[in-house]
Design a protein around this motif. Structure first.
Motif, PDB file in Angstrom:
ATOM      1  N   MET A   1       0.842  -1.205   0.000  1.00  0.00           N
ATOM      2  CA  MET A   1       0.000   0.000   0.000  1.00  0.00           C
ATOM      3  C   MET A   1       0.872   1.249   0.000  1.00  0.00           C
ATOM      4  SD  MET A   1      -3.353  -0.934   2.279  1.00  0.00           S
ATOM      5  CE  MET A   1      -2.496  -1.648   3.682  1.00  0.00           C
ATOM      6  N   ASN A   2       0.261   2.380  -0.336  1.00  0.00           N
ATOM      7  CA  ASN A   2       1.011   3.619  -0.502  1.00  0.00           C
ATOM      8  C   ASN A   2       0.299   4.778   0.183  1.00  0.00           C
ATOM      9  OD1 ASN A   2       3.140   2.688  -2.445  1.00  0.00           O
ATOM     10  ND2 ASN A   2       1.331   2.206  -3.661  1.00  0.00           N
ATOM     11  N   ILE A   3       1.049   5.869   0.346  1.00  0.00           N
ATOM     12  CA  ILE A   3       0.509   7.108   0.909  1.00  0.00           C
ATOM     13  C   ILE A   3      -0.084   7.953  -0.214  1.00  0.00           C
ATOM     14  CG2 ILE A   3       1.141   9.312   1.971  1.00  0.00           C
ATOM     15  CD1 ILE A   3       1.026   7.098   3.986  1.00  0.00           C
ATOM     16  N   TYR A   4      -1.298   8.455   0.035  1.00  0.00           N
ATOM     17  CA  TYR A   4      -1.971   9.344  -0.910  1.00  0.00           C
ATOM     18  C   TYR A   4      -2.547  10.534  -0.150  1.00  0.00           C
ATOM     19  CZ  TYR A   4      -1.684   5.296  -4.000  1.00  0.00           C
ATOM     20  OH  TYR A   4      -1.226   4.234  -4.751  1.00  0.00           O
ATOM     21  N   TYR A   5      -2.744  11.643  -0.876  1.00  0.00           N
ATOM     22  CA  TYR A   5      -3.286  12.863  -0.277  1.00  0.00           C
ATOM     23  C   TYR A   5      -4.662  13.162  -0.858  1.00  0.00           C
ATOM     24  CZ  TYR A   5       1.478  13.524   1.378  1.00  0.00           C
ATOM     25  OH  TYR A   5       2.696  13.349   1.991  1.00  0.00           O
ATOM     26  N   GLY A   6      -5.620  13.500   0.017  1.00  0.00           N
ATOM     27  CA  GLY A   6      -6.977  13.766  -0.432  1.00  0.00           C
ATOM     28  C   GLY A   6      -7.598  14.974   0.242  1.00  0.00           C
ATOM     29  N   ASP A   7      -8.302  15.775  -0.546  1.00  0.00           N
ATOM     30  CA  ASP A   7      -9.098  16.923  -0.080  1.00  0.00           C
ATOM     31  C   ASP A   7     -10.505  16.716  -0.618  1.00  0.00           C
ATOM     32  OD1 ASP A   7     -10.340  19.359   0.422  1.00  0.00           O
ATOM     33  OD2 ASP A   7      -8.909  20.574  -0.719  1.00  0.00           O
ATOM     34  N   PHE A   8     -11.482  16.582   0.281  1.00  0.00           N
ATOM     35  CA  PHE A   8     -12.813  16.121  -0.118  1.00  0.00           C
ATOM     36  C   PHE A   8     -13.915  17.177   0.038  1.00  0.00           C
ATOM     37  CE2 PHE A   8     -10.281  12.438   1.113  1.00  0.00           C
ATOM     38  CZ  PHE A   8     -10.401  11.648  -0.014  1.00  0.00           C
ATOM     39  N   HIS A   9     -13.549  18.453  -0.115  1.00  0.00           N
ATOM     40  CA  HIS A   9     -14.581  19.499  -0.059  1.00  0.00           C
ATOM     41  C   HIS A   9     -14.135  20.643  -0.959  1.00  0.00           C
ATOM     42  CE1 HIS A   9     -17.707  21.744   2.638  1.00  0.00           C
ATOM     43  NE2 HIS A   9     -17.625  22.324   1.444  1.00  0.00           N
ATOM     44  N   ILE A  10     -14.431  20.493  -2.262  1.00  0.00           N
ATOM     45  CA  ILE A  10     -14.035  21.484  -3.262  1.00  0.00           C
ATOM     46  C   ILE A  10     -15.266  21.873  -4.071  1.00  0.00           C
ATOM     47  CG2 ILE A  10     -12.600  21.919  -5.285  1.00  0.00           C
ATOM     48  CD1 ILE A  10     -10.689  19.726  -4.132  1.00  0.00           C
ATOM     49  N   HIS A  11     -15.496  23.169  -4.198  1.00  0.00           N
ATOM     50  CA  HIS A  11     -16.673  23.677  -4.906  1.00  0.00           C
ATOM     51  C   HIS A  11     -16.389  23.889  -6.391  1.00  0.00           C
ATOM     52  CE1 HIS A  11     -19.588  24.420  -1.710  1.00  0.00           C
ATOM     53  NE2 HIS A  11     -18.568  24.743  -0.935  1.00  0.00           N
ATOM     54  N   VAL A  12     -17.454  23.905  -7.173  1.00  0.00           N
ATOM     55  CA  VAL A  12     -17.407  24.319  -8.580  1.00  0.00           C
ATOM     56  C   VAL A  12     -17.914  25.754  -8.654  1.00  0.00           C
ATOM     57  CG1 VAL A  12     -18.334  23.903 -10.893  1.00  0.00           C
ATOM     58  CG2 VAL A  12     -17.755  21.967  -9.414  1.00  0.00           C
ATOM     59  N   GLY A  13     -17.110  26.642  -9.226  1.00  0.00           N
ATOM     60  CA  GLY A  13     -17.535  28.031  -9.367  1.00  0.00           C
ATOM     61  C   GLY A  13     -18.437  28.243 -10.571  1.00  0.00           C
ATOM     62  N   ARG A  14     -18.047  27.644 -11.726  1.00  0.00           N
ATOM     63  CA  ARG A  14     -18.797  27.806 -12.964  1.00  0.00           C
ATOM     64  C   ARG A  14     -18.837  26.488 -13.736  1.00  0.00           C
ATOM     65  NH1 ARG A  14     -19.503  31.804 -10.569  1.00  0.00           N
ATOM     66  NH2 ARG A  14     -19.580  33.975 -11.264  1.00  0.00           N
ATOM     67  N   THR A  15     -19.887  26.310 -14.524  1.00  0.00           N
ATOM     68  CA  THR A  15     -19.985  25.158 -15.418  1.00  0.00           C
ATOM     69  C   THR A  15     -19.185  25.427 -16.685  1.00  0.00           C
ATOM     70  OG1 THR A  15     -21.925  25.990 -16.581  1.00  0.00           O
ATOM     71  CG2 THR A  15     -22.319  24.696 -14.577  1.00  0.00           C
ATOM     72  N   MET A  16     -19.162  24.441 -17.577  1.00  0.00           N
ATOM     73  CA  MET A  16     -18.423  24.605 -18.827  1.00  0.00           C
ATOM     74  C   MET A  16     -19.025  25.698 -19.707  1.00  0.00           C
ATOM     75  SD  MET A  16     -19.573  21.075 -20.707  1.00  0.00           S
ATOM     76  CE  MET A  16     -21.304  20.563 -20.749  1.00  0.00           C
ATOM     77  N   SER A  17     -20.322  26.019 -19.514  1.00  0.00           N
ATOM     78  CA  SER A  17     -20.946  27.084 -20.302  1.00  0.00           C
ATOM     79  C   SER A  17     -20.862  28.434 -19.604  1.00  0.00           C
ATOM     80  CB  SER A  17     -22.422  26.747 -20.565  1.00  0.00           C
ATOM     81  OG  SER A  17     -23.168  26.782 -19.354  1.00  0.00           O
TER      82      SER A  17
END
Length: 391
Positions: A1-17
């Motif tokens: 197994m390995n060490i990984y980094y995670g951030d689980f609260h990120i917002h979307v500001g705008r859609t692709m349009s």
């Protein structure tokens, strides 16, 4: 197994349009920019994007899959270009008849099919499915049951924040007032609390603690994050880490020193004075805009000395994001990332001598002192972040 980094609260500001999702989020905060920034600048292995209930966001994720830039994993999650894994999530506001005030929670799902089922159900209980953090017109326990029916994770968000959180606004004393405790998978501490503070509440012993950024702009990604021991980044592996199964676990929580959070101290937001204890009216200016700090609220809720309980949890490492360090601007940060590959590498791996080859020695020393928790801090409160005091 390995060490990984995670951030689980990120917002979307705008859609692709270009349509707004998180009104207060930066226009540059799109699905593609989040994935690119997380992978190539921050060095994050996992990101939880919590506006994936929005139909256009779901459509954009599907288009990225068709283009070959995202791939749905059998173990859950969507892998970006053989690197960072996106976990689709949603932030939801609850304010049912059992709540004192509004409460934000996070729900995460393994794949787009589950997220779309949730989005369809959610759309019938919310005024505007195209926006972030919308209020659901349903009991909190019903939401919990739906998330579980779809195989998702249910996590109360920034639980002590004075505005829109479980302990800050939603309950008098216990989470059982509004939720079924057995249907909670973890709790998110928020920027103004750490493990030692939260461990004063014995009812939280049943839940792992998460430390996430609640990012409203790209540079804010990974201002708080987890170090995880996993076989590989995926939804199923994350679930095992939360449960401590098969050797998977949260190795450490990296979070702001609570002094740097916006709501650590009780402060009058009108005149900026710090109060020793909450009062409905500020004794200095007479304003009623007094915000009770997280430290005072936890003291009210405390039912024990938290130090002994905190020892049994993963270490909470007081992390100071590079952008908080005086004199370390965007150009200097770009130099560091160009040399070491990512902010994670700068923070965790680069030796002092190596840093000094890229930036002035005083900046290298600040980075080293931040790692060791030796920087002097000014406490935050009343919506104003604390800051590093540099002589």
């Amino acid at each position: 197994m390995n060490i990984y980094y995670g951030d689980f609260h990120i917002h979307v500001g705008r859609t692709m349009s270009g349509r707004p999702v998180k009104i207060t989020g930066a226009r540059s905060l799109t699905i593609e920019s989040i994935l690119d920034y997380a992978a190539n600048k921050k060095g994050l292995d996992m990101v939880g994007v919590i506006d994936c209930h929005v139909p256009e966001v779901i459509e954009e994720l599907r288009l990225l899959i068709q283009k070959g830039e995202l791939a749905e994993l059998p173990e859950g999650g969507l892998r970006y270009k053989d690197g960072t894994v996106l976990i689709p999530g949603s932030e939801i506001e609850i304010n049912d008849e059992h709540c004192k005030g509004p409460v934000h929670v996070l729900a995460f799902f393994s794949n787009l099919a589950q997220m779309e089922l949730f989005s369809n159900w959610f759309s019938e209980r919310v005024k505007n499915i195209t926006l972030s953090s919308q209020r659901i017109y349903e009991r909190g326990t019903v939401l919990q049951e739906k998330v579980k029916e779809l195989g998702g994770l249910f996590i109360p968000a920034h639980i002590f924040t004075p505005h829109k959180s479980m302990f800050g606004k939603g309950v008098h004393q216990s989470l059982t007032e509004i939720f079924r405790p057995e249907l909670i998978d973890a709790v998110e501490l928020g920027l103004s609390a750490d493990t030692a503070m939260a461990s004063h509440l014995s009812e939280l012993d049943a839940y792992p603690f998460l430390t996430n950024s609640d990012a409203h702009s790209l540079p804010k990604l990974a201002r708080e994050y987890q170090q995880l021991l996993l076989e590989k980044p995926s939804f199923d592996e994350w679930v095992k880490a939360l449960r401590g199964e098969d050797g998977r676990r949260i190795v450490a929580n990296y979070g702001l020193n609570p002094y740097l959070g916006k709501y650590h101290e009780t402060v009058c937001e009108n005149c900026g004075e710090t109060l020793e204890a909450y009062q409905a009216r500020c004794p200095y200016c007479g304003s009623t805009q007094v915000t009770k700090g997280v430290a005072e609220r936890i003291q009210e809720l405390s039912d024990r000395d938290g130090e002994e309980a905190a020892v049994n949890r993963p270490p909470y490492i007081h992390h100071i994001p590079l952008e908080f360090l005086p004199g370390l601007g965007p150009k200097t940060l770009d130099k560091l990332i160009a040399r070491f590959g990512s902010e994670m590498a700068v923070i965790h791996e680069a030796a002092f001598e190596e840093l000094s080859e890229v930036v002035p020695e005083k900046i290298a020393r600040l980075i080293q002192q931040a790692r060791e928790g030796r920087l002097a801090l000014q406490k935050g409160g009343g919506g104003i972040y604390g800051k590093v005091i540099h002589e």
